[in-house]
Motif scaffolding. Structure first.
Motif, PDB file in Angstrom:
ATOM      1  N   ASP A  71       0.815  -1.215   0.000  1.00  0.00           N
ATOM      2  CA  ASP A  71       0.000   0.000   0.000  1.00  0.00           C
ATOM      3  C   ASP A  71       0.844   1.258   0.000  1.00  0.00           C
ATOM      4  OD1 ASP A  71       0.907  -0.505   2.585  1.00  0.00           O
ATOM      5  OD2 ASP A  71      -0.857   0.377   3.529  1.00  0.00           O
ATOM      6  N   ARG A  72       2.147   1.095   0.267  1.00  0.00           N
ATOM      7  CA  ARG A  72       3.041   2.265   0.253  1.00  0.00           C
ATOM      8  C   ARG A  72       3.808   2.378  -1.064  1.00  0.00           C
ATOM      9  NH1 ARG A  72       3.929   0.242   5.481  1.00  0.00           N
ATOM     10  NH2 ARG A  72       6.059  -0.448   5.029  1.00  0.00           N
ATOM     11  N   PHE A  73       3.567   1.457  -1.989  1.00  0.00           N
ATOM     12  CA  PHE A  73       4.198   1.558  -3.310  1.00  0.00           C
ATOM     13  C   PHE A  73       3.551   2.697  -4.082  1.00  0.00           C
ATOM     14  CE2 PHE A  73       4.193   0.331  -7.859  1.00  0.00           C
ATOM     15  CZ  PHE A  73       5.555   0.406  -8.082  1.00  0.00           C
ATOM     16  N   ARG A  74       4.368   3.703  -4.414  1.00  0.00           N
ATOM     17  CA  ARG A  74       3.830   4.919  -5.019  1.00  0.00           C
ATOM     18  C   ARG A  74       3.923   4.919  -6.547  1.00  0.00           C
ATOM     19  NH1 ARG A  74       6.985   6.506  -0.854  1.00  0.00           N
ATOM     20  NH2 ARG A  74       8.643   7.206  -2.256  1.00  0.00           N
ATOM     21  N   GLY A  75       4.601   3.955  -7.112  1.00  0.00           N
ATOM     22  CA  GLY A  75       4.699   3.907  -8.559  1.00  0.00           C
ATOM     23  C   GLY A  75       5.732   4.837  -9.151  1.00  0.00           C
TER      24      GLY A  75
END
Length: 204
Positions: A71-75
């Motif tokens: 959920d903390r993967f910002r892309g």
């Protein structure tokens, strides 16, 4: 399946879409990401740690961390870069924690990459005689374990798995110039170690 790259996806969604789907509650999405990239992550971990059990544990630790942190993967980087960063960090964390003990030499390569993945420029520079390639591969593996962790990680990514320097810098969380410096010092040390192991016959 090509040994040099990730598996062909069965799911048409991109890695980033799969991570987003996992966060949204898709129970199959993260498993597809793992299926695509696990072999390469395992190979990187194996070269970084030099120990099968440590590599397996590091990959497991990393995938659990990635699962929980999705959920903390910002892309702002590719999913593969994100996963490589987590795996390399897991390898280095385990290396710092474990008690000093002899590392088992790798007699075989599990997963993709095989012997060819060990053919760094430094290895070729000192392996110009008729030594069988498998022996050269084992020599490189043993020599790698004598390098400082930071240099080893940089060489594994850049020289063995053809990760672009800029991407390797993202994986390692350092500047591009730092990666280049670590690779340069590591290659020099590696060539010297391999030259000593062959009685200096491989010198340029």
């Amino acid at each position: 399946m090509s040994a040099a790259g990730p598996r062909e996806p069965l799911d048409p969604r991109s890695d980033a879409d799969l991570v987003a789907a996992h966060v949204a509650g898709d129970p199959e999405a993260f498993g597809e990401v793992v299926r695509r990239h696990r072999d390469r992550l395992w190979a990187v971990a194996l070269r970084t740690t030099g120990d099968r059990e440590e590599a397996a544990d590091a990959v497991q630790d990393a995938l659990v961390s990635a699962l929980r942190a999705a959920d903390r993967f910002r892309g702002d980087s590719a999913v593969t870069t994100w996963l490589h960063r987590i795996v390399v960090n897991a390898c280095l964390d385990r290396a710092r924690r474990r008690a000093v003990r002899p590392t088992r030499p790798l007699e075989e390569e599990a997963g993709p990459g095989g012997d060819d993945s060990a053919r760094t420029g430094a290895a070729l520079a000192v392996a110009e005689d008729a030594t069988p390639h498998v022996e050269a591969s084992l020599d490189v593996t043993r020599a790698l374990q004598q390098l400082p962790e930071a240099q080893r990680a940089a060489l594994v990514l850049v020289d063995m798995y053809d990760v672009p320097v800029a991407e390797a810098a993202q994986v390692l969380g350092v500047a591009v110039g730092t990666v280049k410096s670590r690779c340069s010092r590591g290659r020099t040390t590696l060539a010297g170690l391999l030259g000593e192991g062959r009685g200096g016959t491989g010198n340029r």
